[in-house]
Motif scaffolding. Structure first.
Motif, PDB file in Angstrom:
ATOM      1  N   LYS A   1       1.285  -0.861   0.303  1.00  0.00           N
ATOM      2  CA  LYS A   1       0.071   0.258   0.165  1.00  0.00           C
ATOM      3  C   LYS A   1       0.882   0.914  -0.484  1.00  0.00           C
ATOM      4  O   LYS A   1       0.080   1.961  -1.122  1.00  0.00           O
TER       5      LYS A   1
ATOM      6  N   ARG B   1       2.380   7.208  -6.456  1.00  0.00           N
ATOM      7  CA  ARG B   1       1.318   8.005  -7.273  1.00  0.00           C
ATOM      8  C   ARG B   1       2.377   9.394  -6.715  1.00  0.00           C
ATOM      9  O   ARG B   1       1.606  10.730  -6.788  1.00  0.00           O
TER      10      ARG B   1
ATOM     11  N   LEU C   1       3.464  10.326  -3.490  1.00  0.00           N
ATOM     12  CA  LEU C   1       3.364  10.861  -2.046  1.00  0.00           C
ATOM     13  C   LEU C   1       4.847  10.750  -1.516  1.00  0.00           C
ATOM     14  O   LEU C   1       5.627   9.398  -2.271  1.00  0.00           O
TER      15      LEU C   1
ATOM     16  N   LEU D   1      -1.156   9.191   5.555  1.00  0.00           N
ATOM     17  CA  LEU D   1      -1.986   8.886   5.040  1.00  0.00           C
ATOM     18  C   LEU D   1      -3.025   7.410   5.269  1.00  0.00           C
ATOM     19  O   LEU D   1      -3.949   7.471   5.754  1.00  0.00           O
TER      20      LEU D   1
ATOM     21  N   ASN E   1      -4.422   7.470   9.220  1.00  0.00           N
ATOM     22  CA  ASN E   1      -5.290   8.485   9.387  1.00  0.00           C
ATOM     23  C   ASN E   1      -6.364   8.163   8.390  1.00  0.00           C
ATOM     24  O   ASN E   1      -7.703   7.545   8.957  1.00  0.00           O
ATOM     25  N   GLY E   2      -5.966   7.435   7.640  1.00  0.00           N
ATOM     26  CA  GLY E   2      -7.522   6.598   6.950  1.00  0.00           C
ATOM     27  C   GLY E   2      -7.618   5.060   7.904  1.00  0.00           C
ATOM     28  O   GLY E   2      -9.282   5.104   7.941  1.00  0.00           O
ATOM     29  N   PHE E   3      -6.831   4.396   8.634  1.00  0.00           N
ATOM     30  CA  PHE E   3      -7.284   3.813   9.342  1.00  0.00           C
ATOM     31  C   PHE E   3      -8.221   4.318  10.775  1.00  0.00           C
ATOM     32  O   PHE E   3      -8.788   3.713  11.043  1.00  0.00           O
TER      33      PHE E   3
ATOM     34  N   ASN F   1      -9.904   7.035  10.414  1.00  0.00           N
ATOM     35  CA  ASN F   1     -10.601   8.055   9.907  1.00  0.00           C
ATOM     36  C   ASN F   1     -12.341   8.005  10.106  1.00  0.00           C
ATOM     37  O   ASN F   1     -12.678   9.047  10.777  1.00  0.00           O
TER      38      ASN F   1
ATOM     39  N   VAL G   1      -6.789   1.611  -0.100  1.00  0.00           N
ATOM     40  CA  VAL G   1      -6.700   1.932   0.720  1.00  0.00           C
ATOM     41  C   VAL G   1      -8.068   2.509   1.906  1.00  0.00           C
ATOM     42  O   VAL G   1      -8.438   3.443   1.290  1.00  0.00           O
TER      43      VAL G   1
ATOM     44  N   GLY H   1     -10.697   4.371   4.515  1.00  0.00           N
ATOM     45  CA  GLY H   1     -10.081   5.313   5.538  1.00  0.00           C
ATOM     46  C   GLY H   1     -10.262   7.121   4.473  1.00  0.00           C
ATOM     47  O   GLY H   1     -10.143   8.195   4.715  1.00  0.00           O
ATOM     48  N   VAL H   2      -9.538   6.138   2.584  1.00  0.00           N
ATOM     49  CA  VAL H   2      -8.880   7.697   1.889  1.00  0.00           C
ATOM     50  C   VAL H   2      -9.760   7.881   1.100  1.00  0.00           C
ATOM     51  O   VAL H   2      -9.626   7.089   0.547  1.00  0.00           O
TER      52      VAL H   2
ATOM     53  N   PHE I   1      -6.956  11.600  -1.863  1.00  0.00           N
ATOM     54  CA  PHE I   1      -5.558  11.024  -2.219  1.00  0.00           C
ATOM     55  C   PHE I   1      -5.271  12.288  -3.089  1.00  0.00           C
ATOM     56  O   PHE I   1      -4.070  12.698  -3.595  1.00  0.00           O
TER      57      PHE I   1
ATOM     58  N   THR J   1      -4.090  15.223  -2.205  1.00  0.00           N
ATOM     59  CA  THR J   1      -2.418  15.414  -1.900  1.00  0.00           C
ATOM     60  C   THR J   1      -1.865  14.921  -3.528  1.00  0.00           C
ATOM     61  O   THR J   1      -0.476  15.737  -3.406  1.00  0.00           O
ATOM     62  N   ALA J   2      -2.026  13.657  -3.736  1.00  0.00           N
ATOM     63  CA  ALA J   2      -0.796  13.576  -5.179  1.00  0.00           C
ATOM     64  C   ALA J   2      -0.918  14.809  -5.579  1.00  0.00           C
ATOM     65  O   ALA J   2       0.769  14.789  -6.003  1.00  0.00           O
TER      66      ALA J   2
ATOM     67  N   LEU K   1     -10.200   4.788  -1.442  1.00  0.00           N
ATOM     68  CA  LEU K   1      -9.609   4.508  -2.677  1.00  0.00           C
ATOM     69  C   LEU K   1      -9.879   3.001  -2.517  1.00  0.00           C
ATOM     70  O   LEU K   1      -8.893   2.825  -1.894  1.00  0.00           O
ATOM     71  N   ASN K   2     -10.041   2.730  -3.705  1.00  0.00           N
ATOM     72  CA  ASN K   2      -9.967   1.175  -4.491  1.00  0.00           C
ATOM     73  C   ASN K   2     -10.753   0.416  -3.647  1.00  0.00           C
ATOM     74  O   ASN K   2     -11.008  -1.027  -4.186  1.00  0.00           O
TER      75      ASN K   2
ATOM     76  N   GLN L   1      -6.199   8.588 -12.882  1.00  0.00           N
ATOM     77  CA  GLN L   1      -4.844   8.946 -12.621  1.00  0.00           C
ATOM     78  C   GLN L   1      -3.560   9.778 -13.210  1.00  0.00           C
ATOM     79  O   GLN L   1      -3.060  10.107 -13.754  1.00  0.00           O
TER      80      GLN L   1
END
Lengths: 465, 248
Positions: A414, A421, A423, A431, A434-436, A438, B94, B96-97, B102, B105-106, B145-146, B161
Motif C-alpha cells: 500500500k 503516485r 507521495l 495517509l 489517518n485512513g485507519f 478515519n 486504502v 478511510g482515504v 487522495f 494530495t497527490a 480509494l479502490n 490518475q
C-alpha cells in the motif's frame, strides 16, 4: 500554522516563569493536605475526607497488569498543590500576561470566540480562567471548579461526588481524592440542551508537579451536553504526574458526549479513572484520543443502570518509542435492554505500546442487552508491540454480544502504491494511518478532527523521518 | 532541454536466488509506445516494478536512466515526481482515504501540474471531467480509494490518475485485463491522447493481440526467461500470432 502545530510546539516549549502564590512543596503527607485545605479554605469534613483517602492510597498497590516500574514512582519527589493564584478570572485581560500567552498560543481564547459555549483553563492546580456564556447561566447551567462546586452547590454535587468512582476504587482514585484540585463541575438542568461544547483545558507548567483535577458532570433529565478536554505540558526531564478522576451522571433521557484529546509531553504519567452513570433511556458517549504522555492508563467506563441506557467508548491511541497507551473501556450492563458499543483503534510506532484492555459485564437476571466491541491495532514497525485483553462476563441467554479484534502491520504494498503516485513515504504512512482511524476521527467536532489529523501526520512523519 | 528518455542498461535482477531479469536493455523515447509480451513468469511485471523502484525489485547490476539521470538510488516517490507512472494490475485498497482527497494530495507532488494554482472548484471540475471520460460515476470521488471497486473500476481509476498526472513515461501492467469493450476503447484513447499531447512514452505489458493492434505500437519486445529475445515492429506481432512465444 494550525492550532495543532502550536500544540506540538507547546509540548516542546519551556515552562513559563510565574510567581506561585501557593506551593505545598515536594512530598505527600498530612501536612500537604492540611496546607491545601487551608489554601482552599475547605471545611473540616473535607479535611477528613482527604486524610482518609490518603490512608487508602497508601494501603493500595497498583494493578498487576501494569508495568512494574510504576511501583517506583517517588511520590515524595512530586509536589501536589501549586497555584499562581486562587482567583479565577472571568476575562482574559485579568489573567497574568505570560499565563494568558500560554493559552493564547494553544488557541483557547480564539476557539472560545468561534465555537465554544464556555471555557475553563486550568494552570497547574487551579483555574486561571473560567467563563460561560450568559445565556447558559440564565438557563441555570452551572460551570465551575471542584472546590466551588462542592462549596456553593452541595445539594447538586455531593450526592454523586465519589459515588461513581469511589475513593477506594483504585490506588490513583484514592490519590486523587486526597489531593484533588480544579477540574470541571458542571450541572445542566432538566431539558436544557447546550448547543455548543463546553471546554476545559489542562496545562501543567511546574516541574515535578502533579495535576489532580476532579471532574463531575451531572446532566439532568432530557438535557444534552458536549464537553471537551485538552491537555498539554512542557517537556521536562523529570516526571510529572497527572491523575484525574472523572465522574459523569446522565439522567433519564439525557445525552452527554465527553471528548478528550490527550497530548501530554512524554514525561507525564497519565493515570486516570473515568466513569459514567447512565440512567433510563439516556446516552453517554466517550470519545477518547491519547497521543501524548509516557504512560496512559485509562479505561473509560459505562455503568448502564437504567432500562435502554446506551453507551459508547470510541478510542484512538498512538504510541511511539518509549510510550505506553494502556487504554480501553469498561461496560457494565445493570439493566434490561441496555446497549454498549466499543471501538478501539491503536497505532504502535517503533517500540511504542498501544493496545486495548477492557471489560464487558452483563449482570445475571437481565434480558436483551447488547454489546459490540471492536479492537483494531496497526503496527508501524516490524517488531512494534500491542495487546488486546478483553474480559467478557455475560450472564443470561437473550443477550447479543460481539467481540472482534484485528492486528495488522502497515502494508508495504500500500505504501509503495501511494509512493508510486508521488507521495513521500512519510506522507503515504500518514495517509494510511489517518485512513485507519478515519471512521473515528469523523466523530470528532470538525475543529478537532482537522487538528487530530495534523497531529497524527506530525507523529507519524517524525517517526519515519 | 529535457530528453525524457528511459534507458534500461544491462539490468540483472535476482529475487530469492532466482534470476528474474538478465542483462536487460531497452530504450523508450518520448511518444514511443513499446509493447512487452512474453509467457507468464518471463519477468514482465518485475521489469515494470524495477523501473518504478519497488523496494523488493532492486536490480543487482545495471542502471535505469531517465531524462539523463541515474534513478537507481531513488525512492519510488522521487521517480514518480520525475514523471514515471505505473498503472497496476491490481491496485491496492486504502481504507478511510477518499479518492478525491487522495488525488488532491497527490497532485501537489508534481511540479508541472502547478497544483497550488488550482482552486478546490477547479480541481473538482477537472476531476469530474476525467471521471466522465474514464466512465466512473461521480460519486466515486467520495468513495474510499479502490475499496470494494470491481476489477474494471480499479482499472478506470488507474487511467484517471494517468490522465490527471500527465506522466512523461507510463508503464501499464495488463491494463486491458478485466475491461469491457467500452473501457477498452477508453484506454486506447487515453494512451493516444497522452502520446500526442504530452509526448508520453509507454511501456505496455499485455497478452492481447487486439489491444496491441488498436494501440499501434512503435516497438514490440518478446521477453523470455528474463531476457528480451526479440524486438521489432508490427511484423513481430504477426510471427508471434502464428508461432506463439516458443518459436525461438
Amino acid at each position: 500554522m494550525t492550532l495543532m502545530d502550536l500544540d506540538v510546539i507547546m509540548k516542546e516549549q519551556e515552562a513559563v516563569k510565574t510567581p506561585y502564590a501557593f506551593d505545598a512543596g515536594e512530598g505527600l503527607n498530612e501536612g500537604t493536605i492540611r496546607y491545601m485545605v487551608e489554601a482552599k479554605k475547605e471545611s473540616d469534613a473535607w479535611l477528613q475526607f482527604r486524610l482518609n483517602a490518603l490512608k487508602m492510597f497508601r494501603s493500595k498497590t497498583i494493578p498487576t497488569w501494569l508495568p512494574t516500574w510504576l511501583n517506583d514512582i517517588d511520590y515524595q519527589r512530586l509536589s501536589y498543590y501549586i497555584a499562581e493564584s486562587r482567583n479565577v478570572r472571568k476575562t482574559w485581560e485579568e489573567v497574568p500576561t505570560n499565563i494568558k500567552q500560554t493559552f493564547e498560543k494553544l488557541g483557547i481564547p480564539e476557539r472560545e470566540r468561534r465555537f465554544l459555549a464556555g471555557v475553563e483553563a486550568q494552570f497547574d492546580s487551579e483555574f486561571a480562567y473560567a467563563k460561560m456564556r450568559t445565556q447558559l447561566e440564565q438557563q441555570g447551567v452551572i460551570f465551575t471548579d471542584s472546590t466551588e462546586g462542592l462549596r456553593q452547590y452541595p445539594e447538586v454535587f455531593e450526592p454523586y461526588f465519589a459515588k461513581i468512582v469511589p475513593v477506594h476504587d483504585n490506588k490513583f482514585s484514592a490519590l486523587n481524592s486526597a489531593v484533588f484540585s480544579g477540574g470541571s463541575f458542571i450541572y445542566v438542568p432538566k431539558g436544557v440542551k447546550v448547543q455548543q461544547p463546553l471546554q476545559a483545558y489542562f496545562r501543567i507548567n511546574a516541574e515535578r508537579s502533579g495535576q489532580f483535577e476532579r471532574t463531575l458532570i451531572v446532566v439532568d433529565e432530557g438535557a444534552e451536553l458536549t464537553y471537551m478536554e485538552g491537555c498539554t505540558a512542557p517537556a521536562f526531564n523529570t516526571q510529572n504526574l497527572h491523575s484525574a478522576v472523572v465522574e459523569l451522571v446522565v439522567k433519564k433521557g439525557a445525552k452527554l458526549q465527553y471528548i478528550t484529546v490527550q497530548n501530554w509531553s512524554s514525561n507525564v504519567l497519565n493515570l486516570v479513572t473515568k466513569r459514567g452513570w447512565v440512567e433510563e433511556d439516556a446516552e453517554l458517549r466517550w470519545i477518547d484520543c491519547n497521543i501524548g504522555s509516557r504512560i496512559t492508563v485509562k479505561y473509560p467506563g459505562l455503568i448502564l443502570k437504567g432500562r435502554k441506557a446506551r453507551g459508547e467508548v470510541l478510542s484512538i491511541a498512538l504510541a511511539h518509542d518509549g510510550q505506553r497507551q494502556d487504554t480501553g473501556a469498561r461496560a457494565l450492563h445493570l439493566a434490561n435492554e441496555t446497549s454498549s458499543n466499543i471501538v478501539s483503534k491503536s497505532i504502535s510506532i517503533g517500540q511504542g505500546w498501544a493496545g486495548y484492555r477492557g471489560q464487558v459485564y452483563v449482570k445475571p437476571g437481565l434480558e436483551h442487552c447488547k454489546n459490540s466491541t471492536e479492537c483494531h491495532s496497526l503496527l508501524l514497525g516490524e517488531t512494534s508491540p500491542t495487546g488486546t485483553f478483553p474480559t467478557l462476563e455475560i450472564f443470561g441467554d437473550s443477550h447479543n454480544v460481539r467481540h472482534e479484534a484485528s492486528i495488522a502491520c502497515i502494508d508495504e504494498e500500500k505504501l509503495f502504491y501511494l509512493q508510486q503516485r508521488g507521495l513521500k513515504r512519510s506522507e503515504a504512512m500518514s495517509l494510511s494511518v489517518n485512513g485507519f482511524v478515519n471512521d473515528l476521527v469523523r466523530m470528532f467536532p470538525l475543529e478537532y478532527s482537522v487538528e487530530l489529523k495534523r497531529l497524527i501526520d506530525l507523529e507519524v512523519g517524525n517517526a519515519v523521518g | 532541454m529535457t530528453d525524457n528518455t528511459l534507458k534500461v542498461e544491462n539490468l540483472d535482477l535476482e529475487i530469492a536466488g532466482q534470476k528474474v531479469l538478465q542483462a536487460l536493455s531497452m530504450t523508450i523515447r518520448p511518444s514511443e509506445v513499446h509493447i512487452l509480451m512474453g509467457p507468464n513468469g518471463a519477468g514482465k511485471s518485475s521489469l515494470a516494478k524495477a523501473i518504478v523502484g519497488h523496494p523488493h525489485y532492486a536490480p543487482q547490476r545495471g542502471h535505469i536512466i531517465f531524462d539523463e539521470q541515474k534513478v537507481d538510488p531513488w525512492t519510488p516517490d522521487k521517480r514518480a515526481q520525475m514523471g514515471i507512472f505505473m498503472a497496476f494490475q491490481s491496485p491496492c485498497e486504502v481504507e478511510g482515504v477518499s479518492v478525491a482527497n487522495f488525488l488532491r494530495t497527490a497532485i501537489h507532488a508534481y511540479p508541472h501540474l502547478q497544483a497550488s494554482q488550482y482552486t478546490a472548484t477547479q480541481f473538482y471540475n477537472h476531476l469530474y471531467t476525467l471521471m466522465d471520460q474514464v466512465g466512473l460515476k461521480r460519486d466515486f470521488a467520495g468513495r474510499e480509494l479502490n475499496k470494494g471497486f470491481s476489477g474494471g473500476e480499479k482499472k478506470r481509476l488507474e487511467m484517471l490518475q494517468m490522465l490527471l498526472f500527465q506522466p512523461r513515461l507510463a508503464i501499464l501492467d495488463e491494463i486491458d485485463s478485466s475491461l469491457d469493450i467500452e473501457a477498452f476503447q477508453m484506454v486506447v484513447d487515453a494512451i493516444h491522447f497522452l502520446q500526442k499531447n504530452c509526448k508520453t512514452g509507454f511501456l505496455i505489458v499485455t497478452h492481447s493481440i487486439l489491444f496491441i493492434e488498436q494501440i499501434c505500437p512503435s516497438h514490440i519486445h518478446l521477453l523470455k526467461f528474463g531476457r528480451i529475445v526479440q524486438s521489432g515492429g508490427k511484423e513481430l506481432l504477426a510471427r508471434i500470432q502464428k508461432f506463439g512465444f516458443n518459436e525461438n
